[in-house]
Design a protein around this motif. Sequence first.
Motif, PDB file in Angstrom:
ATOM      1  N   GLY A   1       0.793  -1.230   0.000  1.00  0.00           N
ATOM      2  CA  GLY A   1       0.000   0.000   0.000  1.00  0.00           C
ATOM      3  C   GLY A   1       0.814   1.262   0.000  1.00  0.00           C
ATOM      4  O   GLY A   1       1.700   1.474  -0.831  1.00  0.00           O
ATOM      5  N   ARG A   2       0.526   2.063   1.023  1.00  0.00           N
ATOM      6  CA  ARG A   2       1.002   3.448   1.147  1.00  0.00           C
ATOM      7  C   ARG A   2       2.513   3.612   0.959  1.00  0.00           C
ATOM      8  O   ARG A   2       2.993   4.505   0.281  1.00  0.00           O
ATOM      9  N   GLY A   3       3.290   2.783   1.638  1.00  0.00           N
ATOM     10  CA  GLY A   3       4.740   2.819   1.421  1.00  0.00           C
ATOM     11  C   GLY A   3       5.502   3.875   2.194  1.00  0.00           C
ATOM     12  O   GLY A   3       6.586   4.288   1.786  1.00  0.00           O
ATOM     13  N   SER A   4       4.981   4.297   3.353  1.00  0.00           N
ATOM     14  CA  SER A   4       5.737   5.313   4.104  1.00  0.00           C
ATOM     15  C   SER A   4       7.004   4.722   4.725  1.00  0.00           C
ATOM     16  O   SER A   4       8.036   5.397   4.815  1.00  0.00           O
ATOM     17  N   ASN A   5       6.953   3.463   5.149  1.00  0.00           N
ATOM     18  CA  ASN A   5       8.186   2.830   5.645  1.00  0.00           C
ATOM     19  C   ASN A   5       9.185   2.639   4.501  1.00  0.00           C
ATOM     20  O   ASN A   5      10.390   2.815   4.689  1.00  0.00           O
ATOM     21  N   LEU A   6       8.670   2.260   3.335  1.00  0.00           N
ATOM     22  CA  LEU A   6       9.543   2.171   2.157  1.00  0.00           C
ATOM     23  C   LEU A   6      10.236   3.508   1.931  1.00  0.00           C
ATOM     24  O   LEU A   6      11.446   3.568   1.683  1.00  0.00           O
TER      25      LEU A   6
ATOM     26  N   ALA B   1       7.244  -4.340   4.286  1.00  0.00           N
ATOM     27  CA  ALA B   1       6.903  -2.998   4.758  1.00  0.00           C
ATOM     28  C   ALA B   1       5.442  -2.729   4.414  1.00  0.00           C
ATOM     29  O   ALA B   1       5.131  -2.219   3.339  1.00  0.00           O
ATOM     30  N   GLY B   2       4.564  -3.158   5.338  1.00  0.00           N
ATOM     31  CA  GLY B   2       3.140  -3.049   5.051  1.00  0.00           C
ATOM     32  C   GLY B   2       2.713  -4.026   3.973  1.00  0.00           C
ATOM     33  O   GLY B   2       1.853  -3.730   3.152  1.00  0.00           O
ATOM     34  N   PHE B   3       3.337  -5.206   3.991  1.00  0.00           N
ATOM     35  CA  PHE B   3       3.006  -6.260   3.018  1.00  0.00           C
ATOM     36  C   PHE B   3       1.902  -7.118   3.631  1.00  0.00           C
ATOM     37  O   PHE B   3       2.107  -7.744   4.677  1.00  0.00           O
TER      38      PHE B   3
ATOM     39  N   ASN C   1      10.415  -7.847   9.156  1.00  0.00           N
ATOM     40  CA  ASN C   1       9.084  -7.245   9.139  1.00  0.00           C
ATOM     41  C   ASN C   1       9.057  -6.108  10.151  1.00  0.00           C
ATOM     42  O   ASN C   1       9.807  -6.123  11.139  1.00  0.00           O
ATOM     43  N   ILE C   2       8.176  -5.127   9.889  1.00  0.00           N
ATOM     44  CA  ILE C   2       7.898  -4.113  10.908  1.00  0.00           C
ATOM     45  C   ILE C   2       6.435  -4.225  11.286  1.00  0.00           C
ATOM     46  O   ILE C   2       5.572  -4.362  10.419  1.00  0.00           O
ATOM     47  N   HIS C   3       6.198  -4.201  12.600  1.00  0.00           N
ATOM     48  CA  HIS C   3       4.831  -4.355  13.101  1.00  0.00           C
ATOM     49  C   HIS C   3       4.552  -3.238  14.099  1.00  0.00           C
ATOM     50  O   HIS C   3       5.398  -2.955  14.961  1.00  0.00           O
ATOM     51  N   PRO C   4       3.348  -2.620  14.020  1.00  0.00           N
ATOM     52  CA  PRO C   4       3.087  -1.461  14.871  1.00  0.00           C
ATOM     53  C   PRO C   4       2.585  -1.817  16.268  1.00  0.00           C
ATOM     54  O   PRO C   4       1.528  -1.341  16.693  1.00  0.00           O
ATOM     55  N   SER C   5       3.331  -2.659  16.966  1.00  0.00           N
ATOM     56  CA  SER C   5       3.066  -2.901  18.393  1.00  0.00           C
ATOM     57  C   SER C   5       4.367  -3.356  19.027  1.00  0.00           C
ATOM     58  O   SER C   5       5.335  -3.677  18.324  1.00  0.00           O
TER      59      SER C   5
ATOM     60  N   VAL D   1       3.067   6.263  16.560  1.00  0.00           N
ATOM     61  CA  VAL D   1       3.910   5.072  16.388  1.00  0.00           C
ATOM     62  C   VAL D   1       4.617   5.112  15.030  1.00  0.00           C
ATOM     63  O   VAL D   1       5.801   4.748  14.925  1.00  0.00           O
ATOM     64  N   LEU D   2       3.910   5.587  13.994  1.00  0.00           N
ATOM     65  CA  LEU D   2       4.485   5.572  12.642  1.00  0.00           C
ATOM     66  C   LEU D   2       5.761   6.415  12.554  1.00  0.00           C
ATOM     67  O   LEU D   2       6.711   6.043  11.851  1.00  0.00           O
ATOM     68  N   ILE D   3       5.795   7.508  13.300  1.00  0.00           N
ATOM     69  CA  ILE D   3       7.004   8.342  13.315  1.00  0.00           C
ATOM     70  C   ILE D   3       8.206   7.499  13.765  1.00  0.00           C
ATOM     71  O   ILE D   3       9.302   7.586  13.200  1.00  0.00           O
ATOM     72  N   GLU D   4       7.975   6.658  14.755  1.00  0.00           N
ATOM     73  CA  GLU D   4       9.067   5.807  15.274  1.00  0.00           C
ATOM     74  C   GLU D   4       9.389   4.669  14.312  1.00  0.00           C
ATOM     75  O   GLU D   4      10.542   4.238  14.206  1.00  0.00           O
ATOM     76  N   GLU D   5       8.353   4.155  13.623  1.00  0.00           N
ATOM     77  CA  GLU D   5       8.609   3.105  12.628  1.00  0.00           C
ATOM     78  C   GLU D   5       9.643   3.584  11.615  1.00  0.00           C
ATOM     79  O   GLU D   5      10.535   2.831  11.202  1.00  0.00           O
ATOM     80  N   HIS D   6       9.484   4.864  11.232  1.00  0.00           N
ATOM     81  CA  HIS D   6      10.373   5.395  10.182  1.00  0.00           C
ATOM     82  C   HIS D   6      11.801   5.570  10.686  1.00  0.00           C
ATOM     83  O   HIS D   6      12.723   5.726   9.893  1.00  0.00           O
TER      84      HIS D   6
HETATM   85  C1  GRF Z   1       2.857   0.135   9.104  1.00  0.00           C
HETATM   86  O1  GRF Z   1       2.175   0.587  10.242  1.00  0.00           O
HETATM   87  C2  GRF Z   1       3.569  -1.155   9.387  1.00  0.00           C
HETATM   88  O2  GRF Z   1       4.043  -1.260  10.692  1.00  0.00           O
HETATM   89  C3  GRF Z   1       2.484  -2.182   9.154  1.00  0.00           C
HETATM   90  O3  GRF Z   1       1.767  -1.693   8.051  1.00  0.00           O
HETATM   91  C4  GRF Z   1       1.893  -0.276   7.984  1.00  0.00           C
HETATM   92  C5  GRF Z   1       2.436   0.045   6.632  1.00  0.00           C
HETATM   93  O4  GRF Z   1       2.508   1.429   6.405  1.00  0.00           O
HETATM   94  N1  GRF Z   1       3.059  -3.490   8.969  1.00  0.00           N
HETATM   95  P1  GRF Z   1       3.333   1.971   5.167  1.00  0.00           P
HETATM   96  O5  GRF Z   1       2.781   1.285   3.920  1.00  0.00           O
HETATM   97  O6  GRF Z   1       4.768   1.666   5.382  1.00  0.00           O
HETATM   98  O7  GRF Z   1       3.063   3.444   5.138  1.00  0.00           O
END
Ligand code: GRF
Length: 216
Positions: free
Chosen positions: A12-17, A89-91, A109-113, A172-177
């Motif tokens: 999807g969105r791809g913000s972590n990408l 990354a959001g797969f 993998n990244i997971h938001p918890s 949380v997303l800010i920290e994911e990045h």
């Molecule tokens: C993120 O919250 C990630 O942790 C989860 O899916 C979301 C993907 O967001 N696995 P994005 O596509 O990277 O913006």
Amino acid sequence: MARLKAAVLISGRGSNLEALITACIDPAFPAEIGLVIANRPGAAGLARAEGAGIPTQTIDHRAYEGRAPFESALDGALRAAGAEIVLLAGFMRILTAGFVDPWRDRLLNIHPSLLPSFPGLDTHARALAAGVRFAGCTVHFVRADLDAGPIIVQAAVPVRADDTPETLAARVLIEEHIIYPLALRLIAEGRVQVREEAVEIDGAAAPAEAMVNPKP
Ligand code: GRF
């Protein structure tokens, strides 16, 4: 020194990408992204990758009869591109052992918890319903069980009394990045080892202070 060749799988969105692309733009960063694959045609992240000059592919799971042929197409594309490490990354497809096992300790993998709490979907709503005082995100090596595997980096964020799933997700997303590029860097620097399903990181320092929520 050669940079570690990464591939990123998105839906999807791809913000972590985007955060990973930004990190890799620095020639001193020890990894580079050689391929981005989406399982959904038109995933917004594909345009982000193309904008950065990174090769992309769409491998639409709906074009395959079952998981095995889809996973075999993914695996073939990753190997053809010379990927050394694969980042989810959001797969949004579950990957079976047939795909996961050959990439053992080379699939992230990244997971938001804060795993192992709240694996699966709707993590932020479930964290709020449970009344936890800290939420966060986790980068981990992937095992065949959902959102399971050795933890590499975590970030904790305080939960606020007026949080909604959306406000918490944004915090949380800010920290994911931050933590996804950090985990990739630590691995690419050769500092990450998995021992008995726990990760050791050479030269890693933990923060000195604890956080208390609510403030004492
Ligand atoms: C993120 O919250 C990630 O942790 C989860 O899916 C979301 C993907 O967001 N696995 P994005 O596509 O990277 O913006």
